[in-house]
Design an enzyme around this catalytic site. Structure first.
Site, PDB file in Angstrom:
ATOM      1  N   LYS A  68      29.684 -42.821 -20.543  1.00  0.00           N
ATOM      2  CA  LYS A  68      30.909 -42.771 -21.781  1.00  0.00           C
ATOM      3  C   LYS A  68      31.519 -43.408 -22.005  1.00  0.00           C
ATOM      4  CE  LYS A  68      33.524 -39.411 -21.244  1.00  0.00           C
ATOM      5  NZ  LYS A  68      34.261 -37.716 -21.301  1.00  0.00           N
ATOM      6  N   THR A  69      33.069 -43.688 -20.582  1.00  0.00           N
ATOM      7  CA  THR A  69      33.729 -44.190 -21.584  1.00  0.00           C
ATOM      8  C   THR A  69      33.072 -45.495 -20.807  1.00  0.00           C
ATOM      9  OG1 THR A  69      35.006 -43.023 -20.011  1.00  0.00           O
ATOM     10  CG2 THR A  69      36.196 -44.519 -20.388  1.00  0.00           C
ATOM     11  N   ASP A 256      36.532 -38.304 -28.188  1.00  0.00           N
ATOM     12  CA  ASP A 256      35.827 -38.303 -26.885  1.00  0.00           C
ATOM     13  C   ASP A 256      36.319 -37.009 -27.058  1.00  0.00           C
ATOM     14  OD1 ASP A 256      35.006 -38.198 -24.424  1.00  0.00           O
ATOM     15  OD2 ASP A 256      37.050 -39.239 -23.696  1.00  0.00           O
ATOM     16  N   GLU A 257      35.202 -35.975 -25.766  1.00  0.00           N
ATOM     17  CA  GLU A 257      35.431 -34.570 -25.178  1.00  0.00           C
ATOM     18  C   GLU A 257      35.225 -33.588 -26.788  1.00  0.00           C
ATOM     19  OE1 GLU A 257      35.209 -33.542 -23.124  1.00  0.00           O
ATOM     20  OE2 GLU A 257      36.280 -35.099 -21.014  1.00  0.00           O
ATOM     21  N   GLN A 300      30.194 -28.918 -20.669  1.00  0.00           N
ATOM     22  CA  GLN A 300      31.255 -29.791 -20.479  1.00  0.00           C
ATOM     23  C   GLN A 300      32.519 -28.322 -21.019  1.00  0.00           C
ATOM     24  OE1 GLN A 300      32.165 -32.868 -18.355  1.00  0.00           O
ATOM     25  NE2 GLN A 300      30.231 -33.638 -18.718  1.00  0.00           N
ATOM     26  N   ARG A 650      32.252 -33.488 -10.532  1.00  0.00           N
ATOM     27  CA  ARG A 650      33.295 -34.568 -10.091  1.00  0.00           C
ATOM     28  C   ARG A 650      32.586 -35.150  -9.228  1.00  0.00           C
ATOM     29  NH1 ARG A 650      34.110 -35.040 -15.087  1.00  0.00           N
ATOM     30  NH2 ARG A 650      32.222 -34.205 -15.449  1.00  0.00           N
TER      31      ARG A 650
END
Length: 795
Positions: A68-69, A256-257, A300, A650
DNA sequence: ATCGCTCGGGTTTTT
DNA sequence: CCCGAGCGAT
């Protein structure tokens, strides 16, 4: 509605135009086509669509590790290269300052220096920037103070005491939690009081406390963390012309998030993307409002306790009719084994859109499981495995250890120090939360914002200068009675009729603060700080102290001065308030330095958004994960499962899950049970080095460190012992400070270690206090030990 | 006003 | 176990 590719001519300042020339766009190609194909290189079809889609609202559902980044940075780059927006028209909100820095860097790599004109920051930083600029609209000044949670708590504590509300069961912790929750819902005292049942004495008392707290903040020219967001929303709603400035400015807002936004943050986004009103009637608009891109993954979402509302992302399509939704499910981070484990775990959360991560890289190695006898045993396993990975060529910096609670660091740290393993703890007891740092900062804040009574009262008698609580109260009363600020009252201290010694102490502190204020004009933050901590005697008093810890505290203050110098270097135009802001808003993950060459230790929460080649998830036990406190909360166990999911995802190559049979807490040792989530991972994915079952039965294989101690409690089956009995564990780490400083060891020497038994030294490396012995133990295998502190004796 | 002692309570996660 | 609050002694 597709936005039209037209840069706003008004925004074309010369600086930005200059920036464009340095951008790597072929000038012969005004359509930007070749630049575009470069931006899409290596992306899958969904990612491409996410980069190219143009419309008012876009939701990118980005599974863990789905790139996504890359998508976000390329989307921004594409907007810039196609000249659909100037850098100044882009606002990107990230979760941490570190993520913001990374995004800026990556956009910069794609389009060059233009990236510098964009706002890429956290919610809190963006709001501070707006508030500093606009504070004067509503009774604050631009040098307001930001209160962190501990500042808020000190203030609330004082208010509770003043109102005698402690007898009603109000504590600073529960009051500040409640106020924070309300502010996250955009409630203020008045709106709360309107709906509260004021017959209830408890409610009435709370309203009183809340009101006093709000007044105190305003009087101190201060915002707490939650205010930063909430007051910005209030500002926009109360002053449409102020809102219009930002609504006109930002054409593209990216968040984001998004799954971790709370109601206040959601409202802020709504305000920012609203079409600007031409007049106060808000009937005529000039533009459709900024286009909004949000990225998130409801699996998440781990900040519900902080007011994050998962509905913000789940109901995005309802909130923004016509919104486009793009799913990114291909994972570029982890092996299939890790992903299958993650998928299996998260599938147990009902009420979620099914989403399955997959990868093209293959199964990879199995997940490794280990059950230790104690937290220290578990830590030893982690340390041993890290050493093994390192010997196989994995750098320490690509290894991380995660845990649910900060308390778990203690055991890990003790073992890591002994094993001479380089590590860093992210977050935890943060540098800026240390008392001496808060003291030093108190001086700076008092200079920057003289209205800040809290800061003044903090430093009033730090270091000790004979101004006790009685004098402090008198000063405070005097200020109230004469309608002065506390700072002004200090200047008038002579009028209080106190003893000459005390009066003098107050006046000279006051004079020092004035001196500091005069220095601020010269713009040298570090000099101001250094002057204040020196002339106040703060550093001196720590150096003179008999407490051995105070020397370290003095060094911490020196370190703070170094931080200030660093700030000056990085921000030549930075003012004092900018430094204060930076210090107030550092996040746990911010000081992460990938080049540090150390293993990273952090909580599962801090781990969000990061990735490592090898990940150790420790303490996978009931009452820890899920945490005991969450068990009774609605949605608690599901959120804890998401936390586990975040931890698993992660890991890129290797994943280790560990737990302990007993865990020390508050000095007591309690029996721990394996986490329910462990069973949710298909058994064939985990290779148990020592399973929960094995650890319980006698005669199972007893690898590594345990062999050495086994004799000491041979025959005592753990399971037969009363569960509550306190017992000394043979491999318990004693608290006594060991110092083998004078112990000389050389290759060939035989030693005995209290845990590992006997062994032979192979080599000794390092100097002085950092000498490390490389030892081959007879039964516990190979270990590295820090000689100075290891529990060893030469034979 | 300050120091040192004892007792009780406590953190789940963070901007 | 570790910290802070509260208390009595100086």
């Amino acid at each position: 509605m597709a936005s039209t590719p037209e840069p706003n001519p008004q925004s074309a300042t010369p600086v930005i135009v200059d920036g464009w020339h340095t951008a790597s766009i072929p000038s012969s190609d005004p359509s930007g086509q070749s630049g575009e194909s470069r931006l899409l290189e290596g992306l899958n079809p969904q990612q491409r669509e996410a980069v190219l889609y143009r419309g008012q609202a876009l939701l990118i559902v980005a599974g863990a590790g789905s790139g996504k980044t890359s998508v976000l940075t390329r989307r921004i780059a594409s907007l810039l290269e196609n000249r659909e927006a100037w850098p100044s028209q882009i606002l990107a909100i990230t979760f941490t300052n570190k993520a913001a820095a990374e995004m800026r860097e990556r956009v910069g790599a794609l389009v060059g220096r233009v990236a510098e004109g964009m706002w890429i920051s956290t919610f809190h930083s963006a709001c501070v920037r707006i508030l500093r600029r606009e504070a004067e609209n509503f009774g604050f000044t631009k040098n307001f103070t930001i209160y962190d949670s501990s500042d808020s708590r000190v203030l609330i504590k004082r208010i509770i005491k003043e109102q005698g509300a402690d007898v009603l069961g109000f504590t600073p912790a529960n009051v500040s939690a409640k106020i924070s929750k309300l502010k996250n819902e955009l409630a203020d005292v008045d709106s709360y009081a309107r709906n509260a049942n004021m017959e209830d004495p408890n409610e009435a008392a709370f309203v009183q406390i809340f009101r006093a707290y709000t007044r105190a903040l305003t009087a101190a020219n201060a915002f707490d963390f939650d205010d930063l967001i909430g007051q910005t929303v209030y500002l926009f709603r109360a002053f449409p012309h102020v809102a219009a400035t930002y609504q006109n400015r930002f054409k593209h807002v990216l968040v984001d998030e998004y799954q971790d936004t709370n109601h206040a943050q959601y409202s802020l986004i709504r305000e920012l993307t609203r079409p600007p009103a031409l007049d106060d009637n808000a009937l005529i608009t000039t533009s459709p409002g900024a286009s909004l891109t949000v990225v998130g993954d409801s699996d998440q979402s781990i900040y519900a306790f902080r007011g994050a509302d998962i509905r913000n992302i789940v109901e995005f399509e309802r909130d923004f009719p016509g919104a486009k939704v793009i799913l990114l499910e291909q994972n570029y981070r982890s092996t299939q084994n890790i992903l299958t484990a993650a998928n299996s775990v998260i599938a147990n959360n009902f009420d979620r859109k099914d989403k399955k991560l997959w990868t093209a890289v293959g199964d990879g190695e199995k997940i490794v499981g280990y059950t230790g006898y104690s937290g220290h045993d578990e830590a030893q396993f982690v340390a041993d495995e890290i050493e093994k990975l390192h010997r196989e060529g994995m750098p320490y910096s690509s290894i991380a250890v995660f845990y649910r609670t900060n308390a778990q660091t203690r055991a890990l740290e003790e073992i890591f120090i002994r094993s001479a393993l380089p590590y860093r703890i992210m977050g935890g007891t943060k540098f800026y939360e240390r008392a001496e740092i808060k003291d030093a900062m108190g001086y700076l804040v008092s200079v920057a914002n003289p209205q800040d009574t809290l800061a003044l009262r903090r430093i009033l008698n730090t270091p000790k200068r004979g101004i006790g609580p009685a004098t402090e109260t008198q000063l405070f009363r005097f200020a109230e009675d004469n309608n002065l600020t506390f700072r002004e009252a200090m200047r008038e201290a002579a009028a209080l009729g106190l003893g000459p010694k005390v009066t003098n102490a107050i006046l000279s502190l006051s004079a020092l603060l004035d001196e500091g204020a005069a220095l601020v004009a010269e713009g040298k933050v570090a000099d101001v700080l250094s002057t204040l901590v020196t002339k106040s005697g703060l550093i001196e008093s720590l150096r003179r102290s008999h407490d051995p810890q105070d020397e370290a505290r003095a060094e911490n203050i020196e370190e703070l001065i170094a931080v200030a110098r660093e700030f000056e270097r990085n921000n030549p135009d930075g003012e004092l308030v900018d430094f204060l802001t930076e210090v107030s808003l550092v996040a746990a993950a911010d000081d992460l330095d990938d080049s540090s060459g150390t293993v990273s230790l952090m909580t599962l929460h801090t781990a969000k958004g990061l990735e490592y080649d090898a990940v150790f998830l420790t303490g996978i036990e009931e009452d820890l994960l899920p945490h005991r406190m969450s068990a009774s909360e609605p949605g608690g166990p599901a959120e804890e499962r998401r936390l586990f999911y975040v931890g698993i995802t992660r890991a890129k190559k290797r994943l280790f899950l560990s737990l302990a049979m007993t865990r020390a807490q508050y000095g007591e040792t309690a029996v721990a049970m394996p986490s329910r989530y462990l069973q949710e991972i298909p058994g064939e994915l985990i290779e148990w080095r020592q399973s929960p079952g094995m650890a319980n039965s006698r005669g199972g294989t007893q690898p590594r460190a345990l062999n050495a101690n086994r004799t000491k409690w041979n025959g005592t089956d753990l399971a037969t012992k009363p569960l509550t009995e306190k017992r000394d564990w043979p491999n318990r780490i004693t608290n006594q400070v060991r110092d083998n400083g004078s112990l000389e060891l050389a290759a060939g020497d035989r030693i005995r270690h209290s845990d590992f038994g006997e062994g032979r030294v192979q080599t000794v490396t390092g100097e002085g206090a950092k000498r490390i012995a490389h030892v081959q133990f007879e039964s516990a295998g190979f270990k590295k030990l820090l000689i100075k502190i290891a529990p060893i004796e030469k034979l």
